[in-house]
Design an enzyme around this catalytic site. Sequence first.
Site, short mmCIF file in Angstrom:
data_model
loop_
_atom_site.label_atom_id
_atom_site.label_comp_id
_atom_site.label_asym_id
_atom_site.label_seq_id
_atom_site.Cartn_x
_atom_site.Cartn_y
_atom_site.Cartn_z
N ASP A 169 0.63 -1.14 0.12
CA ASP A 169 -0.03 -0.25 0.41
C ASP A 169 0.73 1.52 0.05
O ASP A 169 1.88 0.89 0.65
CB ASP A 169 -0.73 -0.10 0.77
CG ASP A 169 -1.71 0.77 0.95
OD1 ASP A 169 -2.61 0.70 -0.22
OD2 ASP A 169 -2.02 1.84 1.73
N SER A 170 0.66 2.34 -0.83
CA SER A 170 2.13 3.30 -1.04
C SER A 170 0.68 4.70 -1.39
O SER A 170 -0.47 3.85 -1.88
CB SER A 170 2.46 2.63 -2.47
OG SER A 170 2.29 2.83 -3.73
N PHE A 186 4.79 5.04 -13.46
CA PHE A 186 3.34 5.24 -13.28
C PHE A 186 2.62 6.06 -12.88
O PHE A 186 3.76 6.41 -11.94
CB PHE A 186 2.36 3.80 -12.92
CG PHE A 186 3.46 3.33 -11.60
CD1 PHE A 186 4.54 2.92 -11.26
CD2 PHE A 186 2.48 3.46 -10.94
CE1 PHE A 186 4.59 2.42 -10.17
CE2 PHE A 186 2.50 3.19 -9.75
CZ PHE A 186 3.46 2.53 -8.88
P1 ITT Z 1 -2.95 -2.71 -4.81
O1 ITT Z 1 -3.33 -2.03 -4.14
O2 ITT Z 1 -3.97 -3.69 -6.40
O3 ITT Z 1 -1.73 -3.12 -4.79
P2 ITT Z 1 -3.60 0.32 -6.52
O4 ITT Z 1 -3.11 0.59 -7.40
O5 ITT Z 1 -4.80 0.21 -5.74
O6 ITT Z 1 -3.24 -1.28 -6.11
P3 ITT Z 1 -2.44 1.65 -3.55
O7 ITT Z 1 -4.21 1.52 -3.19
O8 ITT Z 1 -1.81 1.45 -3.24
O9 ITT Z 1 -2.57 0.53 -5.19
O10 ITT Z 1 -2.52 3.10 -4.35
C1 ITT Z 1 -1.08 3.58 -5.18
C2 ITT Z 1 -0.72 4.83 -5.57
O11 ITT Z 1 -0.69 5.70 -5.25
C3 ITT Z 1 -1.58 4.52 -6.59
O12 ITT Z 1 -2.35 3.91 -7.50
C4 ITT Z 1 -0.42 5.14 -7.54
O13 ITT Z 1 -1.41 6.03 -7.91
C5 ITT Z 1 0.30 5.72 -6.36
N1 ITT Z 1 1.20 5.39 -6.74
C6 ITT Z 1 1.66 4.46 -5.85
N2 ITT Z 1 3.73 4.00 -5.67
C7 ITT Z 1 4.20 5.04 -7.08
C8 ITT Z 1 5.16 4.99 -7.43
O14 ITT Z 1 5.71 4.57 -7.59
N3 ITT Z 1 5.15 5.74 -8.56
C9 ITT Z 1 3.66 6.80 -9.03
N4 ITT Z 1 2.48 6.51 -8.26
C10 ITT Z 1 3.03 5.52 -7.12
#
Ligand code: ITT
Length: 199
Positions: A73-74, A157
């Site tokens: 989660d990020s 991304f």
């Molecule tokens: P999963 O839960 O299936 O892993 P998600 O995209 O919903 O996919 P998150 O809930 O963790 O994942 O949302 C993190 C969002 O933050 C992600 O969709 C990106 O928009 C952004 N993000 C996270 N890490 C990033 C990175 O390294 N570079 C750019 N954007 C990032």
Amino acid sequence: MLRVLLASRNVGKLREFAALLPGFTLVPWPAEAPELPETGAFFQDNALQKAEGARAWWLAHGTESVDAVLADDSGLCVDALWGGPGVLSARFAQDLSSYAERNQRLLDLLPEGAARTARFVCVLAWVPLGGTAGERCTVSGAVEGSLALAHRGSQGFGYDPIFLPEGADQTFGELAAASKHTLSHRARACAALRAKLGA
Ligand code: ITT
């Protein structure tokens, strides 16, 4: 070599994990598997919720054996937006269809003259299924930086084209993947995980 189920549908993350965890065999979350809930208030809650949800589903429906589940989660935390979009990063500006538009909306939200400081944060949850994969744990990584004045570059991304890591004059969207991996939040979290597992 440990076989790890990656509980994520984000292809940008998956590509990065393949580079950042070379000593692991990564098993993708199957297309027919359900969306994993993430209803917590903190990155750590959501990472664990996704990993535990994936573990339960895999125990009932998995088609091959895996040693552990890994969830990420990020998000991007902007100081002038009180840490937002933060844990809501994936849900920010969902009415817009492209990241170029969402990034522009985020830049437009910054009050004029406000500090542009921000950080990317990544929390990984590791949940073993077998006895050889260590202990259940979470690890984290962050990278400090600031928001660029405009969207730049097409690497990576999500929010990469508007994030300038501290000390760099190129955004994550302009830096090659190998350079992002020397300092990113995800690279740091993966290094912490490898250290914890002794892998
Ligand atoms: P999963 O839960 O299936 O892993 P998600 O995209 O919903 O996919 P998150 O809930 O963790 O994942 O949302 C993190 C969002 O933050 C992600 O969709 C990106 O928009 C952004 N993000 C996270 N890490 C990033 C990175 O390294 N570079 C750019 N954007 C990032």
